[in-house]
Motif scaffolding. Structure first.
Motif, mmCIF file in Angstrom:
data_model
loop_
_atom_site.group_PDB
_atom_site.id
_atom_site.type_symbol
_atom_site.label_atom_id
_atom_site.label_comp_id
_atom_site.label_asym_id
_atom_site.label_seq_id
_atom_site.Cartn_x
_atom_site.Cartn_y
_atom_site.Cartn_z
ATOM 1 N N VAL A 106 -55.387 30.040 33.068
ATOM 2 C CA VAL A 106 -54.410 30.769 32.262
ATOM 3 C C VAL A 106 -53.028 30.315 32.694
ATOM 4 O O VAL A 106 -52.688 30.399 33.872
ATOM 5 N N VAL A 107 -52.234 29.817 31.743
ATOM 6 C CA VAL A 107 -50.922 29.260 32.068
ATOM 7 C C VAL A 107 -49.860 30.355 32.149
ATOM 8 O O VAL A 107 -49.159 30.505 33.142
ATOM 9 N N ARG A 108 -49.756 31.151 31.062
ATOM 10 C CA ARG A 108 -48.741 32.194 31.019
ATOM 11 C C ARG A 108 -49.003 33.133 29.854
ATOM 12 O O ARG A 108 -49.793 32.822 28.957
ATOM 13 N N GLN A 109 -48.332 34.282 29.891
ATOM 14 C CA GLN A 109 -48.405 35.199 28.751
ATOM 15 C C GLN A 109 -47.410 34.744 27.705
ATOM 16 O O GLN A 109 -46.257 34.445 28.019
ATOM 17 N N LEU A 110 -47.857 34.687 26.473
ATOM 18 C CA LEU A 110 -47.004 34.224 25.385
ATOM 19 C C LEU A 110 -46.370 35.373 24.631
ATOM 20 O O LEU A 110 -45.191 35.326 24.259
ATOM 21 N N MET A 111 -47.151 36.446 24.415
ATOM 22 C CA MET A 111 -46.651 37.555 23.608
ATOM 23 C C MET A 111 -47.443 38.810 23.921
ATOM 24 O O MET A 111 -48.624 38.756 24.252
ATOM 25 N N SER A 112 -46.766 39.952 23.846
ATOM 26 C CA SER A 112 -47.446 41.233 23.990
ATOM 27 C C SER A 112 -46.951 42.163 22.893
ATOM 28 O O SER A 112 -45.755 42.432 22.792
ATOM 29 N N GLY A 113 -47.872 42.624 22.057
ATOM 30 C CA GLY A 113 -47.518 43.546 20.984
ATOM 31 C C GLY A 113 -48.422 44.755 21.019
ATOM 32 O O GLY A 113 -49.237 44.925 21.928
ATOM 33 N N LYS A 114 -48.281 45.603 20.027
ATOM 34 C CA LYS A 114 -49.082 46.820 19.994
ATOM 35 C C LYS A 114 -50.537 46.547 19.640
ATOM 36 O O LYS A 114 -51.422 47.323 19.970
ATOM 37 N N GLU A 115 -50.808 45.429 18.960
ATOM 38 C CA GLU A 115 -52.176 45.135 18.550
ATOM 39 C C GLU A 115 -52.871 44.137 19.453
ATOM 40 O O GLU A 115 -54.098 44.132 19.534
ATOM 41 N N ALA A 116 -52.097 43.280 20.136
ATOM 42 C CA ALA A 116 -52.749 42.238 20.925
ATOM 43 C C ALA A 116 -51.789 41.663 21.961
ATOM 44 O O ALA A 116 -50.570 41.795 21.852
ATOM 45 N N MET A 117 -52.395 41.024 22.966
ATOM 46 C CA MET A 117 -51.659 40.216 23.938
ATOM 47 C C MET A 117 -52.149 38.781 23.785
ATOM 48 O O MET A 117 -53.352 38.549 23.609
ATOM 49 N N VAL A 118 -51.227 37.833 23.839
ATOM 50 C CA VAL A 118 -51.584 36.428 23.647
ATOM 51 C C VAL A 118 -51.188 35.631 24.884
ATOM 52 O O VAL A 118 -50.069 35.777 25.395
ATOM 53 N N TYR A 119 -52.120 34.805 25.360
ATOM 54 C CA TYR A 119 -51.884 33.975 26.540
ATOM 55 C C TYR A 119 -52.053 32.500 26.192
ATOM 56 O O TYR A 119 -52.889 32.141 25.353
ATOM 57 N N VAL A 120 -51.257 31.657 26.855
ATOM 58 C CA VAL A 120 -51.441 30.208 26.779
ATOM 59 C C VAL A 120 -52.463 29.845 27.846
ATOM 60 O O VAL A 120 -52.327 30.235 29.008
ATOM 61 N N VAL A 121 -53.517 29.115 27.446
ATOM 62 C CA VAL A 121 -54.589 28.759 28.374
ATOM 63 C C VAL A 121 -54.874 27.260 28.281
ATOM 64 O O VAL A 121 -54.468 26.588 27.331
ATOM 65 N N ARG A 122 -55.588 26.777 29.285
ATOM 66 C CA ARG A 122 -55.950 25.360 29.311
ATOM 67 C C ARG A 122 -57.468 25.209 29.340
ATOM 68 O O ARG A 122 -58.185 25.991 29.964
#
Length: 280
Positions: free
Chosen positions: A19-35
């Motif tokens: 897991v590289v980093r967190q990209l976004m966090s919202g009320k419906e989902a969290m998105v991570y940059v992964v390799r």
């Protein structure tokens, strides 16, 4: 960074390496940059959807099929199992829509896998290879606005020809990749033929595009593509190559007051969600 617990199963299954980093966090989902090997992807972790009203959920999930009658009864009663089943159905709707639209050639992130409430998909990137910005974070010339508007109308038509209406399309869920706009966030996507609210949602989606790009190219504000697209769809005359005029002659007749009130309510809901997205 440390692997979030929800992504641990993807690591154990060999679907991602790090897991590289967190990209976004919202009320419906969290998105991570992964390799994964030499690939950079993104992992969308769904949260419990507490910001959708019951009425909105009913509109979007109308005519969606459940796996069995037990699930359907539980969802109708609002039991704990029913709520879990409803949330699982909401998440899988996006996965199904992504695969369906990607196969139809629509510009959406390419899905790779879905496991334990986590959607693994393509990372939409800009020219520098970084995560692409949303349209609402970018300013355009009038010429650029017209070009992107035309591109996205083509994508909306392509989606409709594949039997899908986005249902919440706006500048907040379209990314500007190196090679043009990419449509994201599809858990609320509806079946065009099986949902009675599909027409209203299609008109709203197209209207949102017109209003956003019309701020940069005011001549777009006088176009009326939504009714034109839907009329062609109902006539069976809509194809991805259909040339649109942006003009439509509306039939004159009695005003449907109930429909007007519903539109006002939808506009209020949309404004509330817009403000929430801006806060995020």
């Amino acid at each position: 960074m440390k692997t979030p617990p929800r992504l641990q199963s993807l690591v154990e299954e060999g679907l991602i390496d790090t897991v590289v980093r967190q990209l976004m966090s919202g009320k419906e989902a969290m998105v991570y940059v992964v390799r994964r090997g030499d690939e950079t992807l993104c992992a969308k972790i769904y949260k419990e959807a507490t910001n959708r009203s019951f009425r909105q959920a009913v509109d979007y999930t109308e005519n969606r099929k459940t796996k069995n009658t037990r699930q359907a009864r539980a969802m109708a009663k609002g039991t704990r199992f029913g709520r879990q089943a409803q949330e699982a159905a909401w998440q899988s709707a996006e996965v199904d829509a992504l695969y369906r639209l990607a196969a139809a050639g629509v510009r959406v992130p390419q899905p790779h896998n879905f496991l334990d409430g986590v959607l693994l998909m393509e990372l939409v990137a800009n020219a520098e290879g970084d995560a692409a910005p949303r349209l609402n974070d970018v300013a355009f010339t009038a010429e650029e606005a017209r070009a992107h508007h035309a591109t996205l109308l083509t994508e909306v038509v392509r989606m409709l020809c594949a039997g899908v209406v986005h249902g919440d399309l706006s500048e907040f869920n379209i990314l500007l990749a190196q090679d043009g706009p990419v449509i994201i966030d599809l858990p609320q996507a509806v079946d065009a033929a099986g949902n009675n609210h599909a027409k209203r949602m299609l008109l709203r989606d197209v209207g949102n595009l017109r209003d956003f790009f019309g701020a940069f190219a005011p001549d777009l504000l006088s176009t009326d593509h939504g009714p034109e697209i839907w009329a062609l769809y109902e006539q069976g005359a809509l194809t991805p190559d259909t040339a649109l005029t942006g003009q439509f002659k509306h039939a004159e007749g009695p005003v449907d007051l109930g429909a007007v009130i519903r539109e006002i309510g939808d506009a209020q809901d949309e404004e509330m969600m817009r403000r929430l997205r801006m806060q995020q």
